[in-house]
Design an enzyme around this catalytic site. Structure first.
Site, mmCIF file in Angstrom:
data_model
loop_
_atom_site.group_PDB
_atom_site.id
_atom_site.type_symbol
_atom_site.label_atom_id
_atom_site.label_comp_id
_atom_site.label_asym_id
_atom_site.label_seq_id
_atom_site.Cartn_x
_atom_site.Cartn_y
_atom_site.Cartn_z
ATOM 1 N N ASN A 11 0.871 -1.183 0.000
ATOM 2 C CA ASN A 11 0.000 0.000 0.000
ATOM 3 C C ASN A 11 0.905 1.230 0.000
ATOM 4 O O ASN A 11 1.533 1.530 1.007
ATOM 5 C CB ASN A 11 -0.883 -0.032 1.257
ATOM 6 C CG ASN A 11 -1.662 1.261 1.450
ATOM 7 O OD1 ASN A 11 -1.788 2.061 0.532
ATOM 8 N ND2 ASN A 11 -2.191 1.447 2.651
ATOM 9 N N TRP A 12 0.950 1.897 -1.141
ATOM 10 C CA TRP A 12 1.871 3.047 -1.262
ATOM 11 C C TRP A 12 1.301 4.325 -0.665
ATOM 12 O O TRP A 12 1.989 5.340 -0.627
ATOM 13 C CB TRP A 12 2.247 3.252 -2.737
ATOM 14 C CG TRP A 12 3.327 2.316 -3.191
ATOM 15 C CD1 TRP A 12 3.680 1.116 -2.624
ATOM 16 C CD2 TRP A 12 4.221 2.500 -4.294
ATOM 17 N NE1 TRP A 12 4.723 0.543 -3.308
ATOM 18 C CE2 TRP A 12 5.073 1.378 -4.341
ATOM 19 C CE3 TRP A 12 4.368 3.493 -5.259
ATOM 20 C CZ2 TRP A 12 6.074 1.220 -5.300
ATOM 21 C CZ3 TRP A 12 5.351 3.352 -6.231
ATOM 22 C CH2 TRP A 12 6.201 2.222 -6.241
ATOM 23 N N HIS A 94 -9.379 1.108 5.159
ATOM 24 C CA HIS A 94 -8.096 1.319 5.826
ATOM 25 C C HIS A 94 -8.303 2.260 7.005
ATOM 26 O O HIS A 94 -9.089 3.207 6.933
ATOM 27 C CB HIS A 94 -7.077 1.906 4.845
ATOM 28 C CG HIS A 94 -5.680 1.872 5.370
ATOM 29 N ND1 HIS A 94 -5.234 2.779 6.306
ATOM 30 C CD2 HIS A 94 -4.644 1.040 5.137
ATOM 31 C CE1 HIS A 94 -3.973 2.499 6.607
ATOM 32 N NE2 HIS A 94 -3.594 1.436 5.910
ATOM 33 N N GLU A 96 -6.648 4.624 8.122
ATOM 34 C CA GLU A 96 -6.397 6.047 7.852
ATOM 35 C C GLU A 96 -7.624 6.699 7.212
ATOM 36 O O GLU A 96 -7.915 7.867 7.467
ATOM 37 C CB GLU A 96 -5.138 6.191 6.970
ATOM 38 C CG GLU A 96 -3.883 5.868 7.764
ATOM 39 C CD GLU A 96 -2.690 5.427 6.948
ATOM 40 O OE1 GLU A 96 -2.699 5.578 5.715
ATOM 41 O OE2 GLU A 96 -1.733 4.905 7.564
ATOM 42 N N GLU A 164 -5.186 -5.040 10.698
ATOM 43 C CA GLU A 164 -4.152 -4.021 10.855
ATOM 44 C C GLU A 164 -4.381 -3.250 12.161
ATOM 45 O O GLU A 164 -5.204 -2.308 12.183
ATOM 46 C CB GLU A 164 -4.192 -3.036 9.687
ATOM 47 C CG GLU A 164 -3.907 -3.660 8.342
ATOM 48 C CD GLU A 164 -3.345 -2.638 7.377
ATOM 49 O OE1 GLU A 164 -2.239 -2.872 6.870
ATOM 50 O OE2 GLU A 164 -3.982 -1.593 7.162
ATOM 51 N N GLY A 170 2.907 1.960 10.669
ATOM 52 C CA GLY A 170 3.920 2.995 10.516
ATOM 53 C C GLY A 170 4.671 3.344 11.785
ATOM 54 O O GLY A 170 5.368 4.357 11.843
ATOM 55 N N GLY A 230 2.933 -1.283 4.209
ATOM 56 C CA GLY A 230 3.006 0.123 3.850
ATOM 57 C C GLY A 230 4.424 0.536 3.520
ATOM 58 O O GLY A 230 4.928 0.310 2.414
ATOM 59 N N GLY A 231 5.112 1.115 4.482
ATOM 60 C CA GLY A 231 6.431 1.706 4.257
ATOM 61 C C GLY A 231 7.418 0.795 3.550
ATOM 62 O O GLY A 231 8.136 1.235 2.632
#
Ligand code: PEP
Length: 248
Positions: A11-12, A94, A96, A164, A170, A230-231
């Site tokens: 996931n960018w 997600h 976020e 998640e 993160g 992610g990262g």
């Protein structure tokens, strides 16, 4: 039931530019040599079309879609639109987006149905906050989130779940192995209760600070069917070892 194929998805988020197609190509080269694992990248929507034409075996997905097919929804994209751009699935729910856009379980459920109607896949995210984890109620909270976000029509042909923990995204913090395994077992039980036999075929990914160093241990846990990353998915050097860890 046969073991489900591992699924490793990057996931960018709001990162990346057209020049990063070289990163995608390096990931595609590695994925081509590892056909025992399904590999996906979800770039920003502006890059879906360019990435889809350079993806090789990498499945290109979106990070969100709107539940409606069209209409007065400024800034949003429908499932048909992201499909036309070249995405074959989308992340939905997600944390976020649940936090930044106030998305509810009902919103996520509607998005899943929109994706299914468009003939696309979905990766449905659930997870607890740190306060919820500390309260000792993470399992009932997250299974309730899944139950409310999950359409009755779900099955593993088009839907995966990603557990998640919000506090692990993160942050470099990861739940202890026993807590990941306990949550995945509870999510599996919820899937089977709701969907019957079809619930056994839904992959449950873990997401939250997965990296090359911890992937093998996490992916070996019972009912961990892959990872949402992610990262560490932004560079081939950090993402490819996670793909390789899924093959062990
Ligand atoms: C994510 O945002 O889905 C995620 C898992 O991020 P990270 O791997 O950076 O924790």
């Amino acid at each position: 039931m046969a073991q489900l194929r591992s699924y490793i998805v990057g996931n960018w988020k709001m990162n990346g530019s057209a020049a990063d197609v070289t990163v995608l190509q390096a990931i595609a080269d590695a994925a081509a040599g590892h056909d025992g694992v399904d590999v996906g990248i979800c770039p920003p929507a502006t890059l879906i079309a360019a990435f889809a034409s350079a993806a090789g075996p990498v499945q290109i997905g979106a990070q969100d879609c709107h539940a409606k097919a069209s209409g007065a929804h400024t800034g949003n994209l429908s499932a048909a639109m992201i499909k036309a751009a070249g995405a074959t699935y989308s992340i939905i729910g997600h944390s976020e987006r649940r936090a930044d856009q106030g998305e509810s379980d009902a919103d996520v459920n509607a998005k899943a149905q929109a994706l299914q109607a468009a003939g696309m896949g979905a990766i449905l995210c659930v997870g607890e906050t740190l306060d919820e984890r500390d309260s000792g109620n993470a399992i009932p909270i997250v299974t309730a989130q899944l139950a409310a976000s999950l359409p009755d029509s779900a099955d593993g042909d088009w839907l995966s779940v990603a557990y998640e923990p919000v506090w692990a995204i993160g942050t470099g913090r990861v739940p202890v192995a026993g807590d990941i395994a306990a949550m995945h077992a509870a999510l599996r039980a919820t899937l089977v209760e709701r969907l019957g036999e079809a619930g056994k075929g839904v992959r449950i990914l873990y997401g939250g600070s997965v990296n090359a160093g911890n992937a093998a241990e996490i992916l070996a846990l019972p009912d961990v069917g892959g990872a949402l990353v992610g990262g560490a998915s932004l560079k081939a050097e950090s993402f490819v070892p996670i793909i390789e860890a899924a093959l062990r």
